[in-house]
Design a protein around this motif. Structure first.
Motif, PDB file in Angstrom:
ATOM      1  N   TYR A 199       2.059  -1.279   2.130  1.00  0.00           N
ATOM      2  CA  TYR A 199       1.289  -1.071   1.066  1.00  0.00           C
ATOM      3  C   TYR A 199       0.462   0.266   0.983  1.00  0.00           C
ATOM      4  O   TYR A 199       0.504   0.904   0.282  1.00  0.00           O
ATOM      5  N   ALA A 229       6.517  -3.472   0.660  1.00  0.00           N
ATOM      6  CA  ALA A 229       5.429  -3.061  -0.162  1.00  0.00           C
ATOM      7  C   ALA A 229       5.706  -3.720  -1.821  1.00  0.00           C
ATOM      8  O   ALA A 229       4.853  -3.302  -2.759  1.00  0.00           O
ATOM      9  N   PRO A 233       1.658  -8.580  -5.280  1.00  0.00           N
ATOM     10  CA  PRO A 233       0.269  -8.438  -4.981  1.00  0.00           C
ATOM     11  C   PRO A 233      -0.849  -9.595  -4.998  1.00  0.00           C
ATOM     12  O   PRO A 233      -1.777  -9.329  -3.851  1.00  0.00           O
TER      13      PRO A 233
ATOM     14  N   GLU B 274      -6.063  -5.958  -4.326  1.00  0.00           N
ATOM     15  CA  GLU B 274      -4.932  -6.269  -5.240  1.00  0.00           C
ATOM     16  C   GLU B 274      -4.564  -4.907  -6.009  1.00  0.00           C
ATOM     17  O   GLU B 274      -3.742  -4.542  -6.596  1.00  0.00           O
ATOM     18  N   ILE B 276      -5.019  -1.901  -4.893  1.00  0.00           N
ATOM     19  CA  ILE B 276      -4.104  -1.198  -3.957  1.00  0.00           C
ATOM     20  C   ILE B 276      -2.650  -1.711  -3.907  1.00  0.00           C
ATOM     21  O   ILE B 276      -1.632  -0.890  -3.997  1.00  0.00           O
ATOM     22  N   PHE B 277      -2.623  -2.969  -3.520  1.00  0.00           N
ATOM     23  CA  PHE B 277      -1.405  -3.543  -3.581  1.00  0.00           C
ATOM     24  C   PHE B 277      -0.382  -3.403  -4.570  1.00  0.00           C
ATOM     25  O   PHE B 277       0.999  -3.022  -4.687  1.00  0.00           O
ATOM     26  N   SER B 278      -0.993  -3.477  -6.020  1.00  0.00           N
ATOM     27  CA  SER B 278      -0.429  -3.554  -7.204  1.00  0.00           C
ATOM     28  C   SER B 278       0.126  -2.173  -7.691  1.00  0.00           C
ATOM     29  O   SER B 278       1.395  -1.906  -7.924  1.00  0.00           O
ATOM     30  N   LEU B 279      -0.696  -1.263  -7.293  1.00  0.00           N
ATOM     31  CA  LEU B 279      -0.144   0.307  -7.523  1.00  0.00           C
ATOM     32  C   LEU B 279       0.813   0.611  -6.638  1.00  0.00           C
ATOM     33  O   LEU B 279       2.057   1.202  -6.991  1.00  0.00           O
ATOM     34  N   ALA B 280       0.930   0.203  -5.410  1.00  0.00           N
ATOM     35  CA  ALA B 280       2.028   0.376  -4.388  1.00  0.00           C
ATOM     36  C   ALA B 280       3.145  -0.404  -4.668  1.00  0.00           C
ATOM     37  O   ALA B 280       4.369   0.265  -4.733  1.00  0.00           O
ATOM     38  N   ARG B 281       2.928  -1.573  -5.071  1.00  0.00           N
ATOM     39  CA  ARG B 281       4.306  -2.393  -5.694  1.00  0.00           C
ATOM     40  C   ARG B 281       4.982  -1.924  -6.767  1.00  0.00           C
ATOM     41  O   ARG B 281       6.264  -1.631  -6.699  1.00  0.00           O
TER      42      ARG B 281
END
Lengths: 290, 290
Positions: A199, A229, A233, B274, B276-281
């Motif tokens: 991520y 990644a 999320p 969340e 950070i993970f959401s943008l990456a995903r």
């Protein structure tokens, strides 16, 4: 001695993990009736339509008393409430297991909510890919040859552990045991940290002005490194929060490791880089997924 | 106007990259005679046996004068010497290209060693998987649909760039152009850094007392994240050294990114994780390898 049978199984959350458990036990001839509970009535309807469930449950109190096994396959954050709902009604011979990716937090919730009946709960973590989700992704052979880790507690009876083990083995899984603490440390290292790192790489690229240029030249190394990644999320936020302490330890170790690599690069120490890469390559090349 | 023909091609290093180039041009009907040079006579003999080469060269001076194109497909560290050997003998119409994964260092060596003839050298980086290597891994369709990045220099004539582009396009590649500096920055971010990070994770685990236990529970996320840690340590040592400055910049950015994640975890900031993970995903899920 006849094999234990699970005449009535109850599934909380009839998605990939729960649905596949019901289908696998049914295929093995071990399951009688499968009853499902869950937040999403659409998922439950679909699971019934797909032959995963015989019935959609409406009254937890009425259903769990004569159940042989209960699987809680919801997000970990919902498990405490489910423990509270089932605790007063659990039959004497009902065993309970779960499908959560973290174990210390689940064990703690179970102790608080199940009271003396915690002896009937044998925590489990099935290591089965989660790229797809939902009832439509469930399949009878999901667990075939896959690892399931049980993390029994001192409170558990040997009989409860044996029955839960039998259920997962009948699903085709290779069952092993760790303590909840060991489990969370191991998975922080080999699963939770890699997800965080993957991520982090994509997030770092995502915020740049030239991200489209960068991504247009990304190839198969990037594809594999960042596959995880694309994971959920919300699920990974919950896993990271639930296993925060072990994950922080792992992240700090890894940052030290990067410090060593940074120093080798800054000092143009080619020998050090090769030494690190060679040990990694040899260990990775000798590893094979079991 | 007839298509340019490459009646005589010379390959330095008849492994995966060089051998596939010769096979692809031959398959396209663009190659006449293919002559090979290299350090390993076993590789050259094998390449001849496999129909990649027509002849094994014995005298660089005698061969390069009437060659239409020369591909240098050796490790980057050997390229400077090859430039020195071919420089006095290069024919007026001979173009030269290479297959190196870094470009600023190759350009610098070419300027020093080729002198005025550097105008005939058009640097290239074919983005083709290198899990296998050697002449036996060469295949005519290796470059089909794959990216090849040219990094022309101000010294190049338009004609030299066009001829080198034509050769790679006839191999089936999708050719694009960057400056050498842009190239090295882009690949530090999307390729060299991920390799470093993957090696670092496996190295970190490899040194632990309980490494066998840890690795026995590693699953598909770990498998994909660490696939590139099985790459050649020598090749990646050389790439990291050659692109040291751009890679150090990327590593420092990434360490800052990990600092942000460390803070979010330490402060139990679930919302930040969340985010950070959401943008990456979302970026990863929308990316597709071209």
């Amino acid at each position: 001695m006849t094999k234990p049978q699970f005449k009535k199984i109850i599934i909380f959350g009839a998605g990939l993990i729960g649905g596949s458990f019901a289908l696998a036990l049914r295929k093995a001839g071990m399951a009688g009736e499968a009853v499902g509970f869950g937040r999403s009535s659409a998922t439950l309807e679909q699971a019934k339509h797909l032959g995963i469930l015989d019935r959609i449950g409406t009254d937890v109190a009425a259903e769990v008393g004569d159940a042989d096994i209960v699987l809680i396959a919801t997000p970990v954050a919902q498990m405490a409430d489910i423990f509270t709902r089932i605790a007063p009604h659990l039959g004497k011979h009902t065993v309970v297991t779960d499908g959560g990716s973290t174990k210390c937090d689940v064990v703690e919730a179970a102790r608080r909510r199940l009271g003396a009946k915690v002896a009937q709960f044998v925590p489990a973590h099935p290591i089965a890919g989660a790229e797809k989700s939902g009832a439509s992704a469930a399949q009878a052979d999901l667990y075939q040859g896959k690892k399931v880790v049980l993390t029994p507690m001192p409170e558990n009876t040997a009989e409860a552990v044996a029955r839960v083990r039998e259920a997962w083995e009948q699903c085709g899984a290779v069952v092993s045991e760790l303590t909840p603490q060991q489990h969370d440390e191991v998975f922080a290292a080999v699963s939770h940290l890699p997800h965080l790192l993957s991520y982090a790489l994509v997030h770092d690229l995502a915020r740049r002005e030239n991200r489209d240029l960068l991504l247009s030249f990304a190839a198969s190394g990037f594809r594999d490194f960042t596959r995880i990644a694309a994971s959920s999320p919300e699920m990974w936020r919950d896993i990271c929060m639930a296993n925060r302490n072990a994950l922080l330890d792992e992240l700090e170790r890894y940052m030290e490791e990067l410090g060593i690599l940074h120093e080798a690069l800054a000092e143009a120490d080619a020998g050090k880089l090769e030494e690190i890469f060679s040990l990694a390559r040899s260990v990775r090349a000798n590893w094979s997924q079991q």
